[in-house]
Design an enzyme around this catalytic site. Structure first.
Site, short mmCIF file in Angstrom:
data_model
loop_
_atom_site.label_atom_id
_atom_site.label_comp_id
_atom_site.label_asym_id
_atom_site.label_seq_id
_atom_site.Cartn_x
_atom_site.Cartn_y
_atom_site.Cartn_z
N ILE A 6 -30.50 57.10 50.23
CA ILE A 6 -30.80 56.81 51.85
C ILE A 6 -31.00 58.00 52.09
CG2 ILE A 6 -28.61 56.82 52.78
CD1 ILE A 6 -29.90 54.83 55.17
N THR B 25 -15.26 63.11 45.81
CA THR B 25 -16.58 63.33 46.21
C THR B 25 -16.51 64.15 48.11
OG1 THR B 25 -17.13 61.04 47.14
CG2 THR B 25 -17.17 61.23 44.09
N TYR C 292 -15.02 47.84 55.78
CA TYR C 292 -14.84 48.44 53.83
C TYR C 292 -14.39 47.66 52.58
CZ TYR C 292 -14.28 52.10 50.01
OH TYR C 292 -13.95 52.33 48.68
N VAL D 43 -12.13 59.28 44.89
CA VAL D 43 -12.63 60.16 43.97
C VAL D 43 -12.96 61.40 44.46
CG1 VAL D 43 -14.64 60.22 41.95
CG2 VAL D 43 -13.88 57.64 42.52
N VAL E 60 -30.77 51.17 50.94
CA VAL E 60 -30.70 49.96 50.03
C VAL E 60 -29.92 48.61 50.65
CG1 VAL E 60 -27.58 50.32 50.54
CG2 VAL E 60 -28.44 49.61 48.41
N LYS F 219 -15.23 45.68 49.54
CA LYS F 219 -15.30 45.96 47.76
C LYS F 219 -14.38 44.29 47.44
CE LYS F 219 -16.26 49.88 48.42
NZ LYS F 219 -17.69 50.49 47.10
#
Length: 274
Positions: A40, A209, A174, A207, A78, A178
């Site tokens: 995006i 990120t 979330y 993670v 998305v 998931k």
């Protein structure tokens, strides 16, 4: 020298501009794959941390090209079915086929001032459940028509295997999304097995990120110490690296895993067995 495991393959990846998506693109390119991707590259109000930028996307493109692989990548949401299909069509015009789908795009709306707003729930479901559906749905007809099989990996989370969260709209969204993609994966695995198209989910712990390593998430951890304590890994590492997830995915989409379908693969430093 070993032959690249994904030579002559083409991978379609969502959320490619940075983080896990960029890592996956690079890892699969190292294995010989060409890449079609999108992100995006714009901000969502429900997200309290900066999302990817067009400059991030350009860095991913350069990283793949530096490996002497081809890439078609552009900005697309998305949540927008037409936009996702447009990106894939451009990639198919360039490469002629698609063999691998990585439905990776994700956000964290459980942190920040909008964490308990309805839009935190809606954006979570739209990006990480409907967005996964849009990504897979765009590619599957082309994979079936080609008749050469393929592999789909959906990025879930440890939150897709365990109940967790703070009860806010974003946290609930979330966890629900998931978990939801696990059901989607299993249904697709059954439907697509006759076409030799394998479908699996991968379940990372935290993670390293920008989705997690940011000020808003740090504040969340400080404000919710009980939940933070429950997020600790069994192997004593605070987080894993995106490459750790990419390595698992590179195996899952390779012929080495040709009979692996319908599984939930944790890459979680032991998080889910607590």
């Amino acid at each position: 020298m070993a032959r690249p495991r994904l030579k002559n393959k083409v991978a379609f990846i969502s959320g490619i501009a940075r983080g896990q998506g960029r890592s996956h693109a690079i890892r699969l390119a190292e294995e010989g794959a060409d890449i079609i991707g999108f992100d995006i590259c714009a901000q969502l109000e429900s997200c309290a941390y900066p999302l990817a930028t067009p400059e991030d996307l350009e860095q991913t493109i350069k990283a793949v090209e530096a490996l002497d692989r081809r890439i078609v990548a552009e900005q697309a949401d998305v949540r927008d079915t037409v936009a996702v299909q447009r990106v894939l069509a451009r990639g198919l015009a360039e490469f002629g086929h698609v063999d691998i789908v990585l439905a990776n795009a994700g956000i964290a709306t459980m942190v920040g001032e909008h964490a308990d707003d309805d839009m935190a729930w809606l954006d979570s479901i739209d990006v990480m459940l409907t967005g996964v559906y849009n990504t897979c749905r765009a590619a599957i007809p082309h994979m079936i028509e080609r008749g050469q099989g393929g592999a789909i990996v959906i990025t879930s989370s440890t939150a897709g295997l365990k109940g967790m969260g703070t009860g806010t709209a974003g946290s609930l969204g979330y966890t629900a999304s998931k978990h939801g993609v696990v059901g989607l994966m299993k249904a697709l695995a059954i439907d697509l097995a006759p076409h030799f198209i394998r479908v699996n989910t991968v379940h990372p712990t935290g993670v390293n990120t920008p989705m997690v390593a940011n000020e808003a998430f740090l504040n969340f951890v400080m404000e919710h110490p009980k939940e933070a304590e429950g997020m600790q890994n069994l192997i004593p590492v605070a987080m894993v690296e995106p490459e750790d997830i990419s390595n698992a995915i590179a195996w899952l989409v390779s012929d080495e895993a040709q009979y692996v379908t319908g599984i939930t693969m944790p890459v979680d430093a032991g998080f889910t067995i607590r």
